[in-house]
Design an enzyme around this catalytic site. Sequence first.
Site, mmCIF file in Angstrom:
data_model
loop_
_atom_site.group_PDB
_atom_site.id
_atom_site.type_symbol
_atom_site.label_atom_id
_atom_site.label_comp_id
_atom_site.label_asym_id
_atom_site.label_seq_id
_atom_site.Cartn_x
_atom_site.Cartn_y
_atom_site.Cartn_z
ATOM 1 N N CYS A 85 -2.591 -3.032 3.365
ATOM 2 C CA CYS A 85 -3.115 -2.603 2.070
ATOM 3 C C CYS A 85 -2.545 -3.274 0.832
ATOM 4 O O CYS A 85 -3.260 -3.946 0.091
ATOM 5 C CB CYS A 85 -2.926 -1.095 1.939
ATOM 6 S SG CYS A 85 -3.646 -0.125 3.270
ATOM 7 N N HIS A 146 -1.483 1.836 -5.023
ATOM 8 C CA HIS A 146 -0.586 1.283 -3.995
ATOM 9 C C HIS A 146 0.079 -0.034 -4.423
ATOM 10 O O HIS A 146 0.307 -0.921 -3.614
ATOM 11 C CB HIS A 146 -1.329 1.093 -2.663
ATOM 12 C CG HIS A 146 -0.404 1.121 -1.482
ATOM 13 N ND1 HIS A 146 -0.795 0.714 -0.220
ATOM 14 C CD2 HIS A 146 0.890 1.489 -1.362
ATOM 15 C CE1 HIS A 146 0.215 0.835 0.625
ATOM 16 N NE2 HIS A 146 1.254 1.311 -0.051
#
Length: 474
Positions: A85, A146
Site C-alpha cells: 500500500c 497511509h
Amino acid sequence: MKPGIRRVLRNSWLAALATVGAGQGTGIASDAPAGRPNVVLLVADDLGYGDLGFQGARDIPTPHLDALAQGGVRCTSGYVSGPYCSPTRAGLLTGRYQQRFGHEFNPGGGGGAAAAKNVGLPVTETTLADRLKAAGYATGLVGKWHLGSEAKFHPQKRGFDEFFGFLGGQHTYFASKSGDVYRGTEVVKEEAYLTDAFSREALSFIDRHKDHPFFLQLSFNAVHTPMDATEDRVARFSSIEDPKRRTYAAMLSALDEAAGNVIERLRAAGLEEKTLIIFFSDNGGPTMAGTTTNGSKNDPLRGSKRTTLEGGVRVPFVLSWKGTLPAGKVYDQPIIQLDILPTALAAAGVDAEPEWKLDGVNLLPHLNGKSDQPPHDTLYWRLGDQAAIRRGDWKLVRYDQTVDLAGAQSDARSGPPVTPFRLYNLAKDIGETNDLSTENPDKAKELLAAWEDWSGQLARPLWGPGSRATPAAN
C-alpha cells in the site's frame, strides 16, 4: 475572504500568469488547454487482477468500472511501483520511485510506529496535490491516506485543501465502532458503511467545486481487510460458495457502485468531457499463504501482494477522458502509476520541470496515438531483498520464496527469504512459470546489470528492513 472572491482572485492571477509569464519558467504551460480538465483518481486497495468484468471476472459484476473501461483506455500492462500500500501511494503522489527518498516499506497503521516523528512521506517531497493546488485547482482527498499520521504528514499539509477519511493502513467499514475517521483534523462519528460514506463525500466535493478545476483523489479502503460488508450486498452473491469470496464480492460491488456514483455525478454536471478519470489498484490481491487474504484472485498472474511477481505489481488500470482519449482502446505497452502525476499535470497545462526529477512520463501522446513509442524502456522494482526489472517482454525477478515454499519464515531484519533471480518472457508466459535464465544467460546478465545500476542510485530505507534502525539486508 469569501470563497467566491478568493476564487475570482485566484483565477485572475492564473490568467495573468499564463499570459505574462508563459515560457518564462512559471510552471504554467504556454500551450495549456483553454478549459483545464478536472482530475479524478479512483484508487482501489488490494484488488485482485482478475476480479473485474473487464479483466475477465464472471462471478462479480462490476458494470460501472466496466463502462469506464469501455469508454476509455484499458492498459493491460499497468503496473505500480510498490507491491503493497504505502510505497505505491508515495510513488503516485510524487511521480518518483519511492525508493529514491527512502519510502520503501509501509509505515504501519494509525498509531505506534506510524506516529513516529519521521515515519511518513518525507516532507522534502512535493505531491501532485501541491502542484495542482499551485496551478489553481481545488484539491480533495477522500478515503485512505497511509502516508504518515504525524501532524506534519497530514493530507492538508501535503497539498490537499480538504480531507475526509482515515490516516492508517486499514479501517473497519462500520466506522461508528471506531473513532479515527477525520474531517480535516477533527474526528467525526461516521454512521454509514465506509465505502458509502466515501461516495457521499466525493459527490459533495464535486458539487461544491464543479464551477472551477478540481483534483479529487478517492482512495477506497475496499477491498482491503477487514472483511466487512452490508447484509444486503452479501445476499446478492449467495451463489458464491466460499464465504470469504462472497463477502469480498459484496465489498467490491460497493466500490463499483461508488465509482459509478462519481462518474454519473460528473456526467450530470456536464463535466464528463472536462474530466480525466484514472482508475487503478494500489497492488495485487493478497492471495499468498501467510498473508491476510481477502478472497481476491490475480488470474492469470502468479504471485500476490507483497511480492515482485506480476500478481503483486501488475494491476487493473484505466484512463478515461471523453472526447480527448479514445474510447474502447486496449493499450498493451507497460505503464506505471508514477505516470499519473506528469499525465495529470500535462492535462492541466502545467510544465514538468527537469529539477523535479520525475520517473513517470506523460501518457497522453501515447494513449491518443500521437506517439508510437513505448512510454518506458525499462521499469524497476525493489522491496528489501525482492527485486524485478521489466524491459520489453523480458522480466528478471527475485521474489519472496513463500510463494513456492509453504511455511517459509521471514527474517524481520532483512525481509522474507527470496528466490534466486529468474527470467521470464511475459509475452509467452504471463504466469511466470518457465524460468529462461539458463537458456538466455546474456539477457539475464543484461537485466541484472541494469537493475543493479538503478538500485545503486536509491536511498537507504528510512524505516523497516535495511533502514538505519535495522542491520542492512545482505
